[in-house]
Write a protein that holds these residues in place. Structure first.
Motif, mmCIF file in Angstrom:
data_model
loop_
_atom_site.group_PDB
_atom_site.id
_atom_site.type_symbol
_atom_site.label_atom_id
_atom_site.label_comp_id
_atom_site.label_asym_id
_atom_site.label_seq_id
_atom_site.Cartn_x
_atom_site.Cartn_y
_atom_site.Cartn_z
ATOM 1 N N LEU A 18 -6.209 13.074 10.968
ATOM 2 C CA LEU A 18 -5.648 11.782 10.574
ATOM 3 C C LEU A 18 -4.270 11.568 11.210
ATOM 4 C CD1 LEU A 18 -6.747 11.798 6.834
ATOM 5 C CD2 LEU A 18 -7.606 10.271 8.618
ATOM 6 N N ARG A 19 -3.448 12.624 11.257
ATOM 7 C CA ARG A 19 -2.133 12.510 11.910
ATOM 8 C C ARG A 19 -2.285 12.209 13.393
ATOM 9 N NH1 ARG A 19 -0.794 16.451 8.137
ATOM 10 N NH2 ARG A 19 -1.376 18.170 9.488
ATOM 11 N N GLU A 20 -3.217 12.893 14.061
ATOM 12 C CA GLU A 20 -3.437 12.662 15.485
ATOM 13 C C GLU A 20 -3.940 11.238 15.739
ATOM 14 O OE1 GLU A 20 -6.027 15.818 16.759
ATOM 15 O OE2 GLU A 20 -4.512 17.342 16.339
ATOM 16 N N ALA A 21 -4.785 10.741 14.855
ATOM 17 C CA ALA A 21 -5.273 9.370 14.996
ATOM 18 C C ALA A 21 -4.119 8.383 14.817
ATOM 19 C CB ALA A 21 -6.383 9.092 13.984
ATOM 20 N N CYS A 22 -3.237 8.656 13.861
ATOM 21 C CA CYS A 22 -2.061 7.797 13.679
ATOM 22 C C CYS A 22 -1.260 7.722 14.977
ATOM 23 C CB CYS A 22 -1.166 8.344 12.558
ATOM 24 S SG CYS A 22 -1.767 8.031 10.891
ATOM 25 N N THR A 23 -1.061 8.867 15.617
ATOM 26 C CA THR A 23 -0.319 8.905 16.876
ATOM 27 C C THR A 23 -1.027 8.081 17.941
ATOM 28 O OG1 THR A 23 0.580 11.078 16.330
ATOM 29 C CG2 THR A 23 0.615 10.437 18.654
ATOM 30 N N ILE B 278 0.855 -1.203 0.000
ATOM 31 C CA ILE B 278 0.000 0.000 0.000
ATOM 32 C C ILE B 278 0.879 1.237 0.000
ATOM 33 C CG2 ILE B 278 -1.643 1.359 1.348
ATOM 34 C CD1 ILE B 278 -2.771 -1.319 2.371
ATOM 35 N N LYS B 279 1.864 1.225 0.876
ATOM 36 C CA LYS B 279 2.765 2.370 0.992
ATOM 37 C C LYS B 279 3.492 2.610 -0.333
ATOM 38 C CE LYS B 279 6.705 3.618 3.830
ATOM 39 N NZ LYS B 279 7.505 3.209 4.968
ATOM 40 N N ASP B 280 4.015 1.539 -0.934
ATOM 41 C CA ASP B 280 4.719 1.675 -2.211
ATOM 42 C C ASP B 280 3.796 2.186 -3.308
ATOM 43 O OD1 ASP B 280 7.045 0.793 -1.016
ATOM 44 O OD2 ASP B 280 6.864 -1.265 -1.778
ATOM 45 N N GLN B 281 2.562 1.662 -3.346
ATOM 46 C CA GLN B 281 1.614 2.118 -4.362
ATOM 47 C C GLN B 281 1.249 3.581 -4.148
ATOM 48 O OE1 GLN B 281 -1.395 -0.881 -3.812
ATOM 49 N NE2 GLN B 281 -0.592 -2.153 -5.470
ATOM 50 N N ALA B 282 1.075 3.981 -2.887
ATOM 51 C CA ALA B 282 0.760 5.387 -2.597
ATOM 52 C C ALA B 282 1.917 6.290 -2.995
ATOM 53 C CB ALA B 282 0.432 5.557 -1.110
ATOM 54 N N LYS B 283 3.150 5.849 -2.720
ATOM 55 C CA LYS B 283 4.318 6.651 -3.113
ATOM 56 C C LYS B 283 4.396 6.758 -4.630
ATOM 57 C CE LYS B 283 7.294 6.144 0.861
ATOM 58 N NZ LYS B 283 8.521 5.606 1.425
ATOM 59 N N GLY B 284 4.099 5.655 -5.331
ATOM 60 C CA GLY B 284 4.108 5.684 -6.783
ATOM 61 C C GLY B 284 3.107 6.690 -7.334
ATOM 62 N N LEU B 285 1.921 6.730 -6.726
ATOM 63 C CA LEU B 285 0.908 7.712 -7.152
ATOM 64 C C LEU B 285 1.383 9.126 -6.885
ATOM 65 C CD1 LEU B 285 -2.357 5.942 -5.992
ATOM 66 C CD2 LEU B 285 -1.601 6.349 -8.334
ATOM 67 N N GLN B 286 2.038 9.316 -5.728
ATOM 68 C CA GLN B 286 2.538 10.651 -5.416
ATOM 69 C C GLN B 286 3.635 11.055 -6.396
ATOM 70 O OE1 GLN B 286 3.821 11.190 -1.377
ATOM 71 N NE2 GLN B 286 2.320 12.774 -1.094
ATOM 72 N N SER C 214 2.631 5.080 11.939
ATOM 73 C CA SER C 214 3.410 6.192 11.401
ATOM 74 C C SER C 214 2.585 6.993 10.387
ATOM 75 C CB SER C 214 4.669 5.659 10.725
ATOM 76 O OG SER C 214 5.313 6.698 10.024
ATOM 77 N N PRO C 215 2.441 8.304 10.593
ATOM 78 C CA PRO C 215 1.703 9.120 9.618
ATOM 79 C C PRO C 215 2.350 9.085 8.232
ATOM 80 C CG PRO C 215 2.090 10.357 11.648
ATOM 81 C CD PRO C 215 2.868 9.084 11.755
ATOM 82 N N GLN C 216 3.662 8.822 8.174
ATOM 83 C CA GLN C 216 4.343 8.764 6.888
ATOM 84 C C GLN C 216 3.835 7.605 6.020
ATOM 85 O OE1 GLN C 216 6.029 9.278 9.854
ATOM 86 N NE2 GLN C 216 6.325 11.447 9.459
ATOM 87 N N GLU C 217 3.299 6.573 6.659
ATOM 88 C CA GLU C 217 2.741 5.467 5.867
ATOM 89 C C GLU C 217 1.589 5.942 4.982
ATOM 90 O OE1 GLU C 217 2.017 1.573 7.479
ATOM 91 O OE2 GLU C 217 3.250 2.063 9.217
ATOM 92 N N PHE C 218 0.978 7.050 5.380
ATOM 93 C CA PHE C 218 -0.156 7.603 4.625
ATOM 94 C C PHE C 218 0.195 8.950 4.019
ATOM 95 C CE2 PHE C 218 -1.821 4.682 7.761
ATOM 96 C CZ PHE C 218 -2.664 3.899 6.997
ATOM 97 N N ASP C 219 1.487 9.235 3.975
ATOM 98 C CA ASP C 219 1.978 10.504 3.440
ATOM 99 C C ASP C 219 1.309 11.707 4.084
ATOM 100 O OD1 ASP C 219 3.895 9.348 1.695
ATOM 101 O OD2 ASP C 219 2.284 8.857 0.292
#
Length: 189
Positions: A173-178, A7-15, A183-188
């Motif tokens: 979303l960042r606060e929920a990750c915490t 998921i992370k790789d696919q999201a990075k690819g889209l970004q 890691s919020p970075q997993e969702f950019d």
């Protein structure tokens, strides 16, 4: 865990595709619809939300616990109220998104409505207390990493349903990750 890496790789690819549609100094090129995960509009944003939605759907059989249900409804309420208010039309719209979500169809619609509306009512009555209560509910899903990440994905899908994630929604979303130990970075974020 390998699925989350995909998921992370696919999201990075889209970004990266979106950034490739930008010219020097990050300016969008005419005729391109690229955007980052936390702003703008266009194709890549819709692709990212669609990707998260389909990845979440692939976990449908694993996401049947009350902790996931309750945390997801708290997350949806926080996303809806991220700007400090929820008007009746927005409440109705988010309710419809919840009821149409493939994964959330694991649960009776009335349970989802009741939990979502309880959190929205608390947020509108006393935002700070309602926010604290919702975050506490979200944190309960941290015990299972798959559910924790799915709660964030659910929030991301709801926040991005309009093709844009507002800064206040990204902050929620960042606060929920915490709270979930994700890691919020997993969702950019």
């Amino acid at each position: 865990m390998a699925m989350w890496d995909r998921i992370k790789d696919q999201a990075k690819g889209l970004q990266q595709q979106a950034q490739g549609a930008r010219g020097p100094a990050g300016q969008r090129q005419p005729g391109t619809g690229g955007s980052g995960a936390s702003g703008g509009s266009g194709g890549s944003k819709e692709k990212l939300v669609g990707l998260l939605k389909s990845q979440l759907g692939s976990l449908k059989t694993e996401l049947k616990s009350g902790a996931y249900r309750d945390a997801s409804m708290a997350m949806c309420a926080l996303v809806a109220a991220a700007d400090g208010s929820v008007d009746p039309a927005e409440r109705h719209h988010v309710e419809n998104l919840i009821l149409q979500n493939d994964v959330l169809q694991n649960f009776p619609p009335e349970q989802l409505r009741q939990r979502f509306n309880k959190h929205v009512d608390q947020l509108m009555f006393n935002f700070q207390q309602g926010r604290a209560d919702a975050m506490q509910e979200i944190a309960k899903a941290a015990k299972k990493p798959v559910e924790a990440k799915a709660v964030v994905q659910t929030g991301f899908v709801i926040a991005g349903a309009d093709g844009y994630i507002a800064p206040a929604e990204a902050q929620v979303l960042r606060e929920a990750c915490t709270a979930l130990g994700v890691s919020p970075q997993e969702f950019d974020l």
